[in-house]
Design a protein around this motif. Sequence first.
Motif, short mmCIF file in Angstrom:
data_model
loop_
_atom_site.label_atom_id
_atom_site.label_comp_id
_atom_site.label_asym_id
_atom_site.label_seq_id
_atom_site.Cartn_x
_atom_site.Cartn_y
_atom_site.Cartn_z
N LEU A 92 0.83 -1.20 0.00
CA LEU A 92 0.00 0.00 0.00
C LEU A 92 0.87 1.25 0.00
CD1 LEU A 92 -2.49 -1.08 2.81
CD2 LEU A 92 -3.00 -0.99 0.38
N ASP A 93 0.40 2.27 -0.71
CA ASP A 93 1.05 3.56 -0.67
C ASP A 93 0.01 4.57 -0.21
OD1 ASP A 93 2.49 5.85 -1.03
OD2 ASP A 93 2.73 5.64 -3.21
N ALA A 94 0.15 5.02 0.99
CA ALA A 94 -0.80 5.99 1.58
C ALA A 94 -2.24 5.54 1.36
CB ALA A 94 -0.57 7.37 0.97
N GLY A 95 -2.51 4.30 1.69
CA GLY A 95 -3.89 3.79 1.64
C GLY A 95 -4.32 3.28 0.27
N ARG A 96 -3.54 3.56 -0.78
CA ARG A 96 -3.89 3.06 -2.11
C ARG A 96 -3.06 1.82 -2.41
NH1 ARG A 96 -2.55 6.31 -7.53
NH2 ARG A 96 -2.54 4.35 -8.70
N VAL A 97 -3.65 0.85 -3.08
CA VAL A 97 -2.90 -0.37 -3.36
C VAL A 97 -1.82 -0.05 -4.41
CG1 VAL A 97 -4.25 -1.33 -5.30
CG2 VAL A 97 -3.21 -2.87 -3.63
N SER A 98 -0.62 -0.65 -4.23
CA SER A 98 0.47 -0.32 -5.15
C SER A 98 1.22 -1.55 -5.63
CB SER A 98 1.45 0.65 -4.47
OG SER A 98 2.01 0.05 -3.32
N GLY A 99 0.76 -2.74 -5.22
CA GLY A 99 1.42 -3.94 -5.71
C GLY A 99 1.26 -5.10 -4.75
N ALA A 100 2.13 -6.09 -4.91
CA ALA A 100 2.01 -7.30 -4.10
C ALA A 100 3.37 -7.98 -3.99
CB ALA A 100 1.01 -8.26 -4.74
N LEU A 101 3.57 -8.68 -2.89
CA LEU A 101 4.78 -9.49 -2.74
C LEU A 101 4.39 -10.97 -2.88
CD1 LEU A 101 7.88 -9.48 -1.96
CD2 LEU A 101 7.08 -10.28 0.25
N ALA A 102 5.13 -11.69 -3.72
CA ALA A 102 4.82 -13.11 -3.95
C ALA A 102 6.09 -13.94 -3.83
CB ALA A 102 4.22 -13.28 -5.34
N TYR A 103 5.92 -15.23 -3.60
CA TYR A 103 7.07 -16.15 -3.72
C TYR A 103 6.78 -17.12 -4.86
CZ TYR A 103 4.25 -19.66 -1.24
OH TYR A 103 3.25 -20.54 -0.88
N ASP A 104 7.83 -17.63 -5.50
CA ASP A 104 7.59 -18.64 -6.53
C ASP A 104 7.84 -20.01 -5.93
OD1 ASP A 104 10.40 -19.73 -7.62
OD2 ASP A 104 10.61 -17.60 -7.18
N ARG A 105 7.05 -20.97 -6.39
CA ARG A 105 7.13 -22.31 -5.80
C ARG A 105 8.45 -22.96 -6.15
NH1 ARG A 105 2.23 -23.36 -4.04
NH2 ARG A 105 2.39 -25.59 -3.71
N GLU A 106 8.94 -22.74 -7.36
CA GLU A 106 10.11 -23.47 -7.82
C GLU A 106 11.33 -23.22 -6.95
OE1 GLU A 106 11.37 -22.54 -11.80
OE2 GLU A 106 12.91 -24.10 -11.79
N ARG A 107 11.62 -21.96 -6.70
CA ARG A 107 12.83 -21.65 -5.96
C ARG A 107 12.59 -21.00 -4.60
NH1 ARG A 107 16.12 -24.47 -8.23
NH2 ARG A 107 16.68 -24.23 -10.42
N GLY A 108 11.36 -20.56 -4.38
CA GLY A 108 11.08 -19.88 -3.13
C GLY A 108 11.62 -18.46 -3.09
N ARG A 109 11.89 -17.91 -4.28
CA ARG A 109 12.38 -16.53 -4.33
C ARG A 109 11.21 -15.56 -4.28
NH1 ARG A 109 15.37 -17.95 -9.81
NH2 ARG A 109 13.19 -18.51 -10.08
N ASP A 165 9.89 -0.95 3.37
CA ASP A 165 9.69 -1.53 4.70
C ASP A 165 8.57 -2.57 4.68
OD1 ASP A 165 7.96 0.60 4.16
OD2 ASP A 165 7.56 0.95 6.29
N GLN A 166 7.52 -2.31 3.87
CA GLN A 166 6.44 -3.31 3.77
C GLN A 166 6.92 -4.59 3.10
OE1 GLN A 166 2.79 -1.80 2.00
NE2 GLN A 166 3.11 0.21 2.93
N ILE A 167 7.75 -4.42 2.08
CA ILE A 167 8.26 -5.59 1.35
C ILE A 167 9.14 -6.43 2.28
CG2 ILE A 167 9.75 -6.32 -0.57
CD1 ILE A 167 8.91 -3.66 -1.98
N GLU A 168 10.06 -5.77 2.96
CA GLU A 168 10.98 -6.48 3.88
C GLU A 168 10.19 -7.18 4.98
OE1 GLU A 168 14.37 -6.70 3.91
OE2 GLU A 168 14.79 -5.44 2.15
N ASP A 169 9.21 -6.47 5.51
CA ASP A 169 8.43 -7.01 6.62
C ASP A 169 7.65 -8.27 6.18
OD1 ASP A 169 7.27 -6.71 9.35
OD2 ASP A 169 5.41 -6.59 8.17
N ALA A 170 7.04 -8.18 5.01
CA ALA A 170 6.25 -9.33 4.52
C ALA A 170 7.16 -10.53 4.24
CB ALA A 170 5.48 -8.94 3.26
#
Lengths: 618, 263
Positions: free
Chosen positions: A165-182, A455-460
């Motif tokens: 989120l960026d100031a209450g607006r959605v701005s993206g997502a954090l995902a992992y990939d199954r193959e490598r876990g990256r 900070d949101q990315i690192e935290d997630a």
Amino acid sequence: MDFQVHEHDVIVIGAGGAGLRAAIEASAAGVSVGLVCKSLLGKAHTVMAEGGIAAALANVDNRDNWKVHFADTMRGGQYVNNWRMAQLHAMEAPDRVRELEAWGAVFDRTPDGKILQRNFGGHKYPRLAHVGDRTGLELIRTLQDHGIHKGIQVYMERTVVRLLLDAGRVSGALAYDRERGRFTVFKAKAVILACGGIGKAYKITSNSWECTGDGHTLAYDAGAEWIDMEFVQFHPTGMIWPPSVRGILVTEGVRGEGGVLRNKEGKRFMFGDIPDSYKPQTAKDEEEGFNYVLGDKNANRPPELLTRDHVARCIVREAREGRGSPHGGVFLELQTFAEWYGKKKPGFKAEEHWKKKLPSMYHQFKELGGLDITKEPMEVGPTTHYMMGGVRVDSDTQMSRVPGLFACGECAAGINGANRLGGNSLSDLLVLGKLAGEHAAKFVKAHPAVNTPNDQIEDAAKWALAPFDRPPAENPYQVMHDLQDMMQDLVGIVRKEDEMVRALDGLEKLKARAARCHVAGHREYNPGWHTAIDLHNLLAVSEGITRAAILRKESRGAQFRDDYPTKNTREFGRVNTIQWKAADGSMQIKLEPIAPMPQELKDAIAAEGGGKLPEELV
Amino acid sequence: MGQVTLKVWRGNSESGQFQEYTAEAGEGMVVLDAVHQVQATQAPDLACRWNCKAGKCGSCSAEINGKPRLMCMTRLDDLPPGEVITVEPMRTFPLMKDLVTDVGWNYEVKKQIAPFAPRKADHRDGTWKMHQDDADRVQEFRKCIECYLCQDVCHVLRDHHKHDQFVGPRFLVHLAQVEMNPLDTGDRIADTKNKHGIGYCNITKCCTNVCPEGITITDNAIIPLKERVVDEHYDPVMMLLRLVLPKKKSGQRSAVSGQETHG
């Protein structure tokens, strides 16, 4: 930490029918689209849909039109549906089905070469466009094969763990990939959730491992609201024997084609329990019901085709009162219809007929149950099938209260009210999926860029990796099994206040255990790790279901309260439950009145109710 | 049924070996159930793909006792009693981990095939007239669940690794499905020969034998496609006729060439 970064205007999370349809629409509007899915493309739970797509094409019965479809949907949902969504859905479903044909779908045909439509529970006229009993596969493959040529970038086998989120607006997502876990950071101006259902919160379910309430929980954690979470559909007919197949769906199409339910005494028990609101549309005897199956316009439908909530409860009652089948369900058989029809039509070949009408059911029982459905009765019982509740979105745009965050398909809610009619989910995917794609593209064009805060990315990412660092304490599989057992027992088809209060207590304990889950091995394709992450979502939706079910102190549609066994329309017939996450992380809940329905729609409902309006709308 | 012993391939693209596990076998259990049991109790990081567990999504493809099959549709009691059950990943595709292979190549191949292109709608509401008899033929091919077991067993891919020259049985079925759709106006016959490599198939029917959907891949999809290729590219009568007749899509051709098809 190291992150891959991909940037698109719109990110669609989930590649079942709704996600694919939304992605196609957004892409057609000229914006860049990324489609992120948990499995391989084309494997989503939509493939399991069997019976058909409900749309008032009027190919088989020319009396059908959108108003009748609308009235049927509202009656099925016991009038707590979002009427505007139900209206849009009924009006636009025919165009969405025709469009599928233009994209390569090959539906079963009428004798004069049009798209054939079949009978289904709660639909007044034969309305379901279908392909044998594998309509979901046809739908997803058609969208997939069309979509891959439309410039959509597909990211397979990636699971989103958090929205950014960026100031209450959605701005993206954090995902992992199954193959490598990256980890991958998806940057986007708009996000569409199309993540499907929550079936894995229950022990007996027709849903696959993917249906863990991801879309529900991602939205909830990002600040969106939930609506109607108490309404979980238990499909009346799942396989129950042998144990390893328990829960696998037996399509309503079996009953639509003349299948009959019987208890162990051989009694066709559905004739003994027809709700007043459905009496005028239900057959008075076997002969009339079978004539309806054959397309007699003057006949009413057999009682097996009453709504799913009602049929499921009747089956539970038969089993509880000792009249069930050997493994705790009832019998569903095709022989009575075949015998009756055989007398009318000499030369009728039952085996051939059923193999043509219900090919995948024949195959499924033959291979997995060792049973020939053309000759022997099936044993069936209720199975957790569909979530009516979910992300609350605007009826005309599918946007949640979080700017830029859209939802469609099963993880969004409103259209189905207290009970969904069979066939309405495939049409809902198409109609509302298209709407979400269209409006997400509009949103993108009208709004400036956003940031994805580090900070949101690192935290997630840190949160997602935590199970590797913990000492061995809890096994995530075991915690999930215990949750499924508890929800099945305490917040299942028949609910009671004291049991549900116990479930809330149990959920607190399970949350504590989930926080102690340890995972062995590495990040590469590690299902134990994935289960530990999914638990967060399952626990959140389970709490949502339980709290909403406690608040609605009445029985309506899919919610059956043993302690409040009837409808209480005065208190609950004109309200929805709304839930959201408070600043301190606790779950909040309230009742909110439903907006008044315009006269035109009330007239459509009255026209189908002999001129009378139901109590909820007076 | 008691216990069953499973020998499951564990490893990645660099190395691997079989590892033995035991599972409690219950009535009606399938191989996927046993693999899940092993995951839940002994090897939580054992990788396998699955979704529907009802033979409808085509995710859990593997080689069971050496034969390409869906794990969710292979009952333990159909396998020889008392014998160890081997479970391996599909060999035709690069291994990712344990039972999971990288099937991404298939997705790239499909993109290379020209999409469905319908003729102008017959009716004003945008619909077409199509009879069930015509639908039947195409519907058989559209039953495909994309499990890629036919690709796995095909020796052109499995042993000769012609992935860059031959699309494999799955995509010949896909081609047949669009080519034989009575509404389609595209022509993929030249591509079928030149780009998609249909000539590599020498109709050994291995693909048909492993198809869990029972699609008659060789007889109903590949052979008619081969006939169309022959018609269009090698038939001298057709070559001459093509010079004088207006261009038509194969499959919607004149009565003359229709008779030639089985000649």
